[in-house]
Design a protein around this motif. Structure first.
Motif, mmCIF file in Angstrom:
data_model
loop_
_atom_site.group_PDB
_atom_site.id
_atom_site.type_symbol
_atom_site.label_atom_id
_atom_site.label_comp_id
_atom_site.label_asym_id
_atom_site.label_seq_id
_atom_site.Cartn_x
_atom_site.Cartn_y
_atom_site.Cartn_z
ATOM 1 N N GLY A 1 24.906 11.106 10.414
ATOM 2 C CA GLY A 1 26.205 11.041 9.753
ATOM 3 C C GLY A 1 26.514 12.257 8.909
ATOM 4 N N ALA A 2 25.704 13.303 9.045
ATOM 5 C CA ALA A 2 25.909 14.546 8.294
ATOM 6 C C ALA A 2 26.808 15.457 9.128
ATOM 7 N N TYR A 3 28.088 15.099 9.195
ATOM 8 C CA TYR A 3 29.014 15.789 10.097
ATOM 9 C C TYR A 3 29.258 17.237 9.689
ATOM 10 N N ALA A 4 29.358 17.506 8.400
ATOM 11 C CA ALA A 4 29.593 18.884 7.953
ATOM 12 C C ALA A 4 28.430 19.788 8.353
ATOM 13 N N GLU A 5 27.213 19.301 8.195
ATOM 14 C CA GLU A 5 26.047 20.093 8.586
ATOM 15 C C GLU A 5 26.001 20.256 10.108
ATOM 16 N N SER A 6 26.364 19.222 10.813
ATOM 17 C CA SER A 6 26.418 19.296 12.269
ATOM 18 C C SER A 6 27.420 20.354 12.719
ATOM 19 N N ILE A 7 28.584 20.359 12.099
ATOM 20 C CA ILE A 7 29.610 21.360 12.419
ATOM 21 C C ILE A 7 29.079 22.761 12.148
ATOM 22 N N ASN A 8 28.428 22.940 11.018
ATOM 23 C CA ASN A 8 27.870 24.239 10.665
ATOM 24 C C ASN A 8 26.865 24.711 11.724
ATOM 25 N N LEU A 9 26.008 23.819 12.164
ATOM 26 C CA LEU A 9 25.003 24.189 13.165
ATOM 27 C C LEU A 9 25.643 24.496 14.519
ATOM 28 N N TYR A 10 26.651 23.721 14.898
ATOM 29 C CA TYR A 10 27.358 24.020 16.149
ATOM 30 C C TYR A 10 28.053 25.378 16.053
ATOM 31 N N LYS A 11 28.610 25.693 14.894
ATOM 32 C CA LYS A 11 29.253 27.001 14.719
ATOM 33 C C LYS A 11 28.229 28.128 14.829
ATOM 34 N N GLN A 12 27.029 27.905 14.322
ATOM 35 C CA GLN A 12 25.968 28.900 14.459
ATOM 36 C C GLN A 12 25.613 29.111 15.923
ATOM 37 N N ALA A 13 25.573 28.019 16.691
ATOM 38 C CA ALA A 13 25.292 28.122 18.122
ATOM 39 C C ALA A 13 26.397 28.916 18.819
ATOM 40 N N ALA A 14 27.641 28.669 18.439
ATOM 41 C CA ALA A 14 28.768 29.405 19.027
ATOM 42 C C ALA A 14 28.682 30.890 18.700
ATOM 43 N N THR A 15 28.263 31.212 17.499
ATOM 44 C CA THR A 15 28.096 32.609 17.100
ATOM 45 C C THR A 15 27.017 33.282 17.950
ATOM 46 N N LEU A 16 25.932 32.566 18.197
ATOM 47 C CA LEU A 16 24.879 33.112 19.059
ATOM 48 C C LEU A 16 25.432 33.407 20.454
ATOM 49 N N LEU A 17 26.284 32.519 20.952
ATOM 50 C CA LEU A 17 26.876 32.738 22.269
ATOM 51 C C LEU A 17 27.828 33.930 22.261
ATOM 52 N N ASP A 18 28.589 34.083 21.186
ATOM 53 C CA ASP A 18 29.475 35.249 21.078
ATOM 54 C C ASP A 18 28.671 36.540 21.114
ATOM 55 N N ASP A 19 27.558 36.549 20.403
ATOM 56 C CA ASP A 19 26.695 37.733 20.408
ATOM 57 C C ASP A 19 26.117 37.989 21.802
ATOM 58 N N ALA A 20 25.761 36.911 22.492
ATOM 59 C CA ALA A 20 25.203 37.046 23.839
ATOM 60 C C ALA A 20 26.244 37.598 24.803
ATOM 61 N N LEU A 21 27.490 37.207 24.608
ATOM 62 C CA LEU A 21 28.554 37.683 25.486
ATOM 63 C C LEU A 21 28.692 39.195 25.406
ATOM 64 N N GLU A 22 28.525 39.732 24.204
ATOM 65 C CA GLU A 22 28.610 41.184 24.041
ATOM 66 C C GLU A 22 27.448 41.887 24.754
ATOM 67 N N SER A 23 26.283 41.247 24.720
ATOM 68 C CA SER A 23 25.102 41.849 25.333
ATOM 69 C C SER A 23 25.012 41.598 26.836
ATOM 70 N N PHE A 24 25.547 40.468 27.271
ATOM 71 C CA PHE A 24 25.421 40.062 28.674
ATOM 72 C C PHE A 24 26.774 39.633 29.252
ATOM 73 N N PRO A 25 27.728 40.546 29.373
ATOM 74 C CA PRO A 25 29.062 40.166 29.855
ATOM 75 C C PRO A 25 29.063 39.593 31.268
ATOM 76 N N VAL A 26 28.008 39.862 32.032
ATOM 77 C CA VAL A 26 27.937 39.353 33.392
ATOM 78 C C VAL A 26 27.852 37.818 33.404
ATOM 79 N N PHE A 27 27.406 37.220 32.297
ATOM 80 C CA PHE A 27 27.281 35.769 32.195
ATOM 81 C C PHE A 27 28.474 35.137 31.492
ATOM 82 N N LYS A 28 29.608 35.816 31.547
ATOM 83 C CA LYS A 28 30.802 35.374 30.831
ATOM 84 C C LYS A 28 31.176 33.927 31.153
#
Length: 72
Positions: A19-46
């Motif tokens: 039930g810790a929704y705010a923390e869950s949102i924060n962690l999902y946002k961190q995962a999205a940031t990791l994916l954004d960084d990966a997109l810059e490094s690996f555009p072939v996997f867009k």
């Protein structure tokens, strides 16, 4: 990259179950940031990265909705 993203998603899911929704949102946002960084490094996997991001943003939206519903 996948391991780091999956770890964040797993942590987010665990927080959601508690039930810790705010923390869950924060962690999902961190995962999205990791994916954004990966997109810059690996555009072939867009396409793959975009699909993972879509799932994560769907989870974020669900968390916001659940949090709003529980506060009413």
């Amino acid at each position: 990259m996948n391991e780091k993203v999956d770890a964040k998603k797993d942590q987010a899911a665990a927080e959601f179950k508690k039930g810790a929704y705010a923390e869950s949102i924060n962690l999902y946002k961190q995962a999205a940031t990791l994916l954004d960084d990966a997109l810059e490094s690996f555009p072939v996997f867009k396409k793959d990265i975009a699909q993972m991001e879509a799932a994560i943003f769907g989870n974020i939206a669900f968390c916001y909705g659940k949090d709003k519903h529980d506060k009413q």
